[in-house]
Design an enzyme around this catalytic site. Structure first.
Site, PDB file in Angstrom:
ATOM      1  N   TRP A 101      -9.224  -7.250  -3.521  1.00 20.30           N
ATOM      2  CA  TRP A 101      -7.935  -6.567  -3.716  1.00 20.30           C
ATOM      3  C   TRP A 101      -7.014  -7.388  -4.588  1.00 20.30           C
ATOM      4  O   TRP A 101      -6.267  -6.836  -5.396  1.00 20.30           O
ATOM      5  CB  TRP A 101      -7.299  -6.201  -2.374  1.00 20.30           C
ATOM      6  N   ASP A 171       0.853  -7.931  -0.595  1.00 22.85           N
ATOM      7  CA  ASP A 171       0.109  -6.717  -0.256  1.00 22.85           C
ATOM      8  C   ASP A 171      -0.358  -6.876   1.194  1.00 22.85           C
ATOM      9  O   ASP A 171      -1.224  -7.688   1.489  1.00 22.85           O
ATOM     10  CB  ASP A 171      -1.097  -6.579  -1.203  1.00 22.85           C
ATOM     11  N   LYS A 195      -4.574   2.229   6.682  1.00 24.66           N
ATOM     12  CA  LYS A 195      -5.284   1.250   7.502  1.00 24.66           C
ATOM     13  C   LYS A 195      -4.650   1.185   8.893  1.00 24.66           C
ATOM     14  O   LYS A 195      -5.315   1.305   9.895  1.00 24.66           O
ATOM     15  CB  LYS A 195      -5.257  -0.142   6.850  1.00 24.66           C
TER      16      LYS A 195
HETATM   17  C1  LIG Z   1      -6.975  -0.292   0.961  1.00 26.81           C
HETATM   18  C2  LIG Z   1      -6.278  -1.364   0.211  1.00 26.81           C
HETATM   19  C3  LIG Z   1      -5.717  -1.144  -1.053  1.00 26.81           C
HETATM   20  C4  LIG Z   1      -5.841   0.169  -1.780  1.00 26.81           C
HETATM   21  O1  LIG Z   1      -5.074   1.164  -1.254  1.00 26.81           O
HETATM   22  P1  LIG Z   1      -5.049   2.611  -1.940  1.00 26.81           P
HETATM   23  O2  LIG Z   1      -4.270   3.435  -1.007  1.00 26.81           O
HETATM   24  O3  LIG Z   1      -6.464   3.069  -2.125  1.00 26.81           O
HETATM   25  O4  LIG Z   1      -4.365   2.458  -3.268  1.00 26.81           O
HETATM   26  C5  LIG Z   1      -5.061  -2.193  -1.668  1.00 26.81           C
HETATM   27  N1  LIG Z   1      -4.951  -3.393  -1.068  1.00 26.81           N
HETATM   28  C6  LIG Z   1      -5.491  -3.645   0.131  1.00 26.81           C
HETATM   29  C7  LIG Z   1      -5.342  -4.996   0.750  1.00 26.81           C
HETATM   30  C8  LIG Z   1      -6.165  -2.632   0.810  1.00 26.81           C
HETATM   31  O5  LIG Z   1      -6.694  -2.867   2.024  1.00 26.81           O
END
Ligand SMILES: *Cc1c(COP(=O)(O)O)cnc(C)c1O
Length: 359
Positions: A101, A171, A195
């Site tokens: 990521w 993030d 998530k």
């Molecule tokens: C799932 C995830 C993303 C991507 O999220 P989207 O909704 O598909 O854009 C980005 N960063 C992390 C850490 C993730 O777990």
């Protein structure tokens, strides 16, 4: 019948939330309407929206120095929107690379600025978090970006970077609300909802208000954090139903005793798995012990020829989505807030049973 869903995302939601949403689907609180059918500016939806934001602020103890935005586009859209909103008159940004990521964030930011990768754990296959003492930070960077829980690699920061004058952007897609955090240690916290919060597409962004106003002219209005702050996330029609579901999840979290209790439960769940992996040669966990994620637990069978058999046996027991991400292979159990501890116990029982019959 409900299964134990170990998907990394979209992921399991609390059963009581799903039941409540089902009960309220056609007639929300006597309004005669589904939340999906309501005007986002009507009093019913505004009451849902305000409660949702207030509960989110309460859970994370977010002060009024921060704007809370509910946007669309997911965390990947944010990879572009972060440089767009934060660069101002600067031209460079710092990124710590801890896995898949982080790499995506870096790639996207390069379209808008010069990216300095100030630390990386690629040398060991992204199995740890580089110590802050080894970060080669730049004083002129517009911000420094980290991914505090790498969903694919299963690497989680168990510490908070020291503050500097350069804004810290995190993030937190895959571990937001899984543990107590001090929001004031960060300048921007963002992530996708799918998530630990709710439906995919909904994106949360917690941003220090004094960082607003740095957006590049090319920033789309609906993704301009200052515009969205001034319009309470309603420059455009927000993802109303997703916000409503997020609100139900926040209420559920508060009923559970808030993040203090949730964090205790998450530690107990993660320990069940890691302690077992550390006690056997049959499986192994690739991540450095100090940096193991409580939310995403990758593991490998020593004999990879058994992978398919392992997965089909798991499926028969209602243990689903244990296959690791296609980019890294192996297995992965994602054990978000809504995964009950019985699910983890059932998984550990199966791991033991499979080892006994194939070890
Ligand atoms: C799932 C995830 C993303 C991507 O999220 P989207 O909704 O598909 O854009 C980005 N960063 C992390 C850490 C993730 O777990």
């Amino acid at each position: 019948m409900r299964v134990f869903n170990f998907s990394a995302g979209p992921a399991v939601l609390p059963e009581s939330v799903l039941r409540r949403a089902a009960n309220e689907m056609q007639d929300w609180h006597g309004s005669g309407m589904s939340v999906m059918e309501m005007s986002h500016r009507g009093k019913e939806f505004i009451s849902i929206f305000e409660k949702t934001e207030a509960d989110f602020r309460q859970l994370l103890n977010i002060s009024s120095d921060y704007s809370v935005l509910f946007l669309q586009g997911g965390a990947l859209a944010m990879n572009a929107l972060i440089p767009m909103n934060l660069l101002g008159d600067k031209t460079t940004a710092d990124y710590v690379n801890t896995g898949e990521w982080s790499k995506k964030s870096i790639q996207e930011a390069k379209k808008y600025c010069t990216v300095n990768v100030v630390a990386s754990s690629e040398d060991q296959g992204f199995t740890y978090v580089p110590a802050q003492a080894d970060w080669k930070l730049n004083r002129n960077a517009a911000y420094v970006h980290i991914c505090t829980n790498e969903t694919i690699g299963g690497v989680e920061y168990q510490w908070v970077p020291d503050k500097s004058d350069v804004p810290l952007v995190a993030d937190m897609s895959s571990h937001i609300l899984s543990r107590e955090i001090d929001v004031s240690s960060y300048d921007v916290i963002y992530g996708g909802a799918q998530k630990n919060i709710g439906p995919a597409g909904l994106t949360f962004c917690i941003v220090r208000k004094d960082l607003l106003g740095r957006a590049l002219d090319i920033t789309p209005t609906v993704f301009n954090w200052k515009e969205q702050t001034e319009h309470n996330s309603m420059v455009n029609t927000p993802p109303t139903y997703s916000i409503y579901i997020a609100g139900l999840v926040f209420e559920w979290l508060i009923e559970q005793g808030g993040l203090v209790q949730i964090e205790k439960m998450n530690i107990a769940k993660a320990n069940l798995l890691y302690e077992y992996f550390d006690s056997t040669q049959f499986y192994h966990s690739p991540v450095h012990k100090a940096d193991r994620s409580r939310m995403n637990v990758p593991f490998w069978l020593q004999d990879e020829a058994l992978n398919e058999k392992f997965l089909s046996g798991a499926q028969q027991r209602g243990l689903l989505q244990l296959k690791g991400h296609r980019s890294v292979g192996g297995m992965r159990a994602s054990i978000y807030n809504a995964m009950p501890i019985e699910g983890v116990r059932t998984l550990v029982d199966y791991l033991k049973e499979f080892e006994r019959s194939h070890g």
